[in-house]
Design a protein around this motif. Structure first.
Motif, PDB file in Angstrom:
ATOM      1  N   LEU A 110      33.295 -24.359 -51.014  1.00  0.00           N
ATOM      2  CA  LEU A 110      33.813 -23.820 -51.792  1.00  0.00           C
ATOM      3  C   LEU A 110      34.881 -23.132 -50.428  1.00  0.00           C
ATOM      4  N   ASP A 111      33.916 -23.335 -49.250  1.00  0.00           N
ATOM      5  CA  ASP A 111      35.329 -22.285 -47.966  1.00  0.00           C
ATOM      6  C   ASP A 111      36.094 -22.852 -47.972  1.00  0.00           C
ATOM      7  N   GLY A 112      36.485 -24.167 -48.264  1.00  0.00           N
ATOM      8  CA  GLY A 112      37.396 -24.696 -48.351  1.00  0.00           C
ATOM      9  C   GLY A 112      37.067 -26.322 -46.973  1.00  0.00           C
ATOM     10  N   VAL A 113      36.303 -26.435 -46.620  1.00  0.00           N
ATOM     11  CA  VAL A 113      36.043 -27.235 -45.765  1.00  0.00           C
ATOM     12  C   VAL A 113      36.279 -28.463 -46.430  1.00  0.00           C
ATOM     13  N   GLU A 114      37.025 -29.653 -45.975  1.00  0.00           N
ATOM     14  CA  GLU A 114      37.742 -30.764 -46.611  1.00  0.00           C
ATOM     15  C   GLU A 114      36.376 -31.550 -46.590  1.00  0.00           C
ATOM     16  N   ARG A 115      36.237 -32.407 -45.476  1.00  0.00           N
ATOM     17  CA  ARG A 115      35.643 -33.361 -45.387  1.00  0.00           C
ATOM     18  C   ARG A 115      34.058 -33.051 -44.416  1.00  0.00           C
ATOM     19  N   PRO A 116      33.072 -33.485 -45.342  1.00  0.00           N
ATOM     20  CA  PRO A 116      31.141 -33.004 -44.621  1.00  0.00           C
ATOM     21  C   PRO A 116      31.414 -32.793 -43.173  1.00  0.00           C
ATOM     22  N   VAL A 117      30.945 -31.813 -43.010  1.00  0.00           N
ATOM     23  CA  VAL A 117      30.495 -31.700 -41.533  1.00  0.00           C
ATOM     24  C   VAL A 117      29.578 -32.658 -41.501  1.00  0.00           C
ATOM     25  N   ILE A 118      29.193 -33.997 -40.169  1.00  0.00           N
ATOM     26  CA  ILE A 118      28.719 -34.514 -39.673  1.00  0.00           C
ATOM     27  C   ILE A 118      27.105 -33.971 -39.532  1.00  0.00           C
ATOM     28  N   HIS A 177      29.692 -39.539 -54.086  1.00  0.00           N
ATOM     29  CA  HIS A 177      28.906 -38.906 -53.034  1.00  0.00           C
ATOM     30  C   HIS A 177      28.448 -38.891 -51.734  1.00  0.00           C
ATOM     31  N   THR A 178      29.591 -39.496 -51.262  1.00  0.00           N
ATOM     32  CA  THR A 178      30.511 -39.934 -49.879  1.00  0.00           C
ATOM     33  C   THR A 178      32.173 -39.923 -50.219  1.00  0.00           C
ATOM     34  N   GLU A 179      32.883 -39.850 -48.837  1.00  0.00           N
ATOM     35  CA  GLU A 179      34.142 -40.622 -49.304  1.00  0.00           C
ATOM     36  C   GLU A 179      34.220 -42.074 -49.738  1.00  0.00           C
ATOM     37  N   GLY A 180      33.669 -42.726 -49.590  1.00  0.00           N
ATOM     38  CA  GLY A 180      33.687 -44.131 -49.164  1.00  0.00           C
ATOM     39  C   GLY A 180      32.892 -44.744 -50.412  1.00  0.00           C
ATOM     40  N   ASP A 181      32.670 -44.146 -51.699  1.00  0.00           N
ATOM     41  CA  ASP A 181      31.868 -45.245 -52.432  1.00  0.00           C
ATOM     42  C   ASP A 181      31.975 -45.756 -53.094  1.00  0.00           C
ATOM     43  N   ILE A 182      31.464 -47.349 -53.462  1.00  0.00           N
ATOM     44  CA  ILE A 182      32.108 -48.673 -54.044  1.00  0.00           C
ATOM     45  C   ILE A 182      30.780 -48.790 -55.609  1.00  0.00           C
ATOM     46  N   LEU A 236      19.911 -35.911 -57.567  1.00  0.00           N
ATOM     47  CA  LEU A 236      21.306 -35.711 -56.416  1.00  0.00           C
ATOM     48  C   LEU A 236      20.694 -35.572 -54.719  1.00  0.00           C
ATOM     49  N   TYR A 237      22.057 -36.168 -53.520  1.00  0.00           N
ATOM     50  CA  TYR A 237      21.504 -35.879 -52.750  1.00  0.00           C
ATOM     51  C   TYR A 237      23.565 -36.009 -52.182  1.00  0.00           C
ATOM     52  N   THR A 238      23.826 -34.535 -52.475  1.00  0.00           N
ATOM     53  CA  THR A 238      25.333 -34.224 -52.443  1.00  0.00           C
ATOM     54  C   THR A 238      25.763 -33.389 -50.849  1.00  0.00           C
ATOM     55  N   GLY A 239      24.878 -33.651 -50.188  1.00  0.00           N
ATOM     56  CA  GLY A 239      25.117 -33.223 -48.392  1.00  0.00           C
ATOM     57  C   GLY A 239      26.253 -34.344 -47.887  1.00  0.00           C
ATOM     58  N   ASP A 240      26.802 -34.911 -48.614  1.00  0.00           N
ATOM     59  CA  ASP A 240      28.234 -35.389 -48.128  1.00  0.00           C
ATOM     60  C   ASP A 240      29.053 -35.575 -48.979  1.00  0.00           C
ATOM     61  N   LEU A 295      27.895 -53.145 -49.371  1.00  0.00           N
ATOM     62  CA  LEU A 295      27.201 -51.724 -48.883  1.00  0.00           C
ATOM     63  C   LEU A 295      27.913 -50.575 -49.792  1.00  0.00           C
ATOM     64  N   SER A 296      27.139 -49.793 -50.543  1.00  0.00           N
ATOM     65  CA  SER A 296      27.427 -48.898 -51.542  1.00  0.00           C
ATOM     66  C   SER A 296      28.440 -47.834 -50.956  1.00  0.00           C
ATOM     67  N   HIS A 297      27.934 -47.417 -49.598  1.00  0.00           N
ATOM     68  CA  HIS A 297      28.459 -46.204 -49.122  1.00  0.00           C
ATOM     69  C   HIS A 297      27.162 -46.365 -47.667  1.00  0.00           C
ATOM     70  N   TYR A 298      27.783 -45.087 -46.838  1.00  0.00           N
ATOM     71  CA  TYR A 298      27.340 -45.502 -45.196  1.00  0.00           C
ATOM     72  C   TYR A 298      25.576 -44.990 -44.952  1.00  0.00           C
ATOM     73  N   HIS A 299      25.610 -44.205 -45.813  1.00  0.00           N
ATOM     74  CA  HIS A 299      24.200 -43.986 -45.192  1.00  0.00           C
ATOM     75  C   HIS A 299      23.521 -44.753 -45.239  1.00  0.00           C
ATOM     76  N   ALA A 300      22.450 -44.294 -43.919  1.00  0.00           N
ATOM     77  CA  ALA A 300      21.461 -45.033 -42.925  1.00  0.00           C
ATOM     78  C   ALA A 300      20.428 -46.006 -43.821  1.00  0.00           C
ATOM     79  N   VAL A 301      20.241 -45.061 -44.572  1.00  0.00           N
ATOM     80  CA  VAL A 301      18.711 -46.150 -45.010  1.00  0.00           C
ATOM     81  C   VAL A 301      19.788 -46.916 -46.676  1.00  0.00           C
TER      82      VAL A 301
END
Ligand SMILES: [Zn+2]
Length: 314
Positions: free
Chosen positions: A291-299, A163-168, A190-194, A76-82
């Protein structure tokens, strides 16, 4: 107002199974999420799982026209549901991901499932076939090599956050074939929401490029041999977003102003590509947070999706 995300996109896409190397398969679908498989001497490695077991079984039926080897690994390259919720159909001995991907599924997999189902219901063929969240059974943080036999190896690499914090990515060094997951798209938006825009657009894509792939299967879009162009388009998309959203943010503008500026700058080149309108509100919202300094994407939740959409795509 346009239909929410891709909820109005109900037209079935044409799937194409391409044999990109000796025992290396890629199924692409006009901008829908891609999947792949790699034959070892006596087993298969599958890459990505699709959104539901029913959707995955259709892919596996096509793969079975070429090989009857058992599936030992599902990567699995990353966690996204699809990309993950079809996992049970593979009957794999081992489900492999980055350690962060497993943690993200545990943390936000349920919300992501509900969010993505609402955004793109067409991908969720027979949603009742999903037995629950997918939990990887083997995780790593930097690199994992799978011995394919005969001196061949499939290398799994984490090249940094993107794309996420766990891409492989999955890399076949002898054939120079790269399954890039959503770190690179080939003529799809691109989807960059996370995402981690700054890291993705610099060091992570530098490392993807440094592999020197000759054939690239991105997360969406056709198989490409113009690898540099695909990486370049991905980087350009990110850089335009960083420039436009960064300018609005820096001058104390509003999120809506940032969205309008990013849309205007991206649309001439990318506006016709799959999921462009769907993704952009979520992309700009995440970059604004970054840019606001929010390190991890909001769920993302189904409710937050609608609120951001109504604010920006109106
Ligand atoms: Zn994704």
């Amino acid at each position: 107002m346009p239909a929410f995300a891709s909820s109005g996109d109900l037209e079935e896409k044409q799937q194409t199974l391409e044999i990109v190397g000796d025992g290396v398969y890629a199924l692409t679908a006009e901008g829908d999420p891609n999947v792949g498989a790699i034959e070892a001497d006596d087993f298969l490695v599958c890459f990505e799982a699709m959104a539901t077991p029913t959707a995955a079984r259709q892919w596996l039926a096509r793969l079975r026209e070429h090989t009857d080897k058992p599936i030992r690994y599902l990567v699995l390259s990353h966690y996204h549901a699809v990309r993950v919720l079809g996992a049970s159909a593979f009957g794999a001995d081992v489900i492999v991901s980055h350690a962060n991907t497993r943690a993200l599924i545990e943390e936000r997999g349920q919300q992501d499932w509900e969010s993505e189902y609402g955004r793109m219901p067409r991908l969720f063929k027979d949603p009742g076939s999903i037995p629950g969240l997918t939990l990887p059974t083997l995780t790593f943080t930097d690199r994992l090599a799978i011995d394919l036999g005969g001196g061949r190896f499939l290398e799994l690499h984490h090249l940094g956050r993107g794309h996420t914090e766990g891409d492989i990515v999955a890399w076949l060094p002898d054939e120079r074939i790269l399954f890039a997951g959503d770190l690179v798209e080939a003529r799809a938006a691109l989807y960059t929401g996370d995402a981690f825009h700054r890291e993705w657009s610099t060091t992570t894509l530098d490392r993807v490029a440094a592999l020197g792939a000759r054939t690239l299967i991105g997360g969406r879009g056709a198989v490409t041999r113009e690898v540099g162009a695909a990486i370049g388009q991905t980087r350009d998309f990110l850089e335009v977003m960083l420039r436009e959203v960064g300018a609005a943010h820096g001058r104390g503008g509003t999120l809506k102003e940032a969205f309008d500026a990013a849309h205007a700058a991206l649309a001439p080149r990318y506006g016709g590509w799959p999921i462009f309108e769907h993704c952009l509100p979520f992309n700009v919202s995440r970059l604004w947070d970054e840019l606001d300094g929010v390190e991890r994407p909001v769920i993302w939740t189904a409710e937050r999706d609608r609120a951001v959409w109504d604010l920006l795509q109106s």
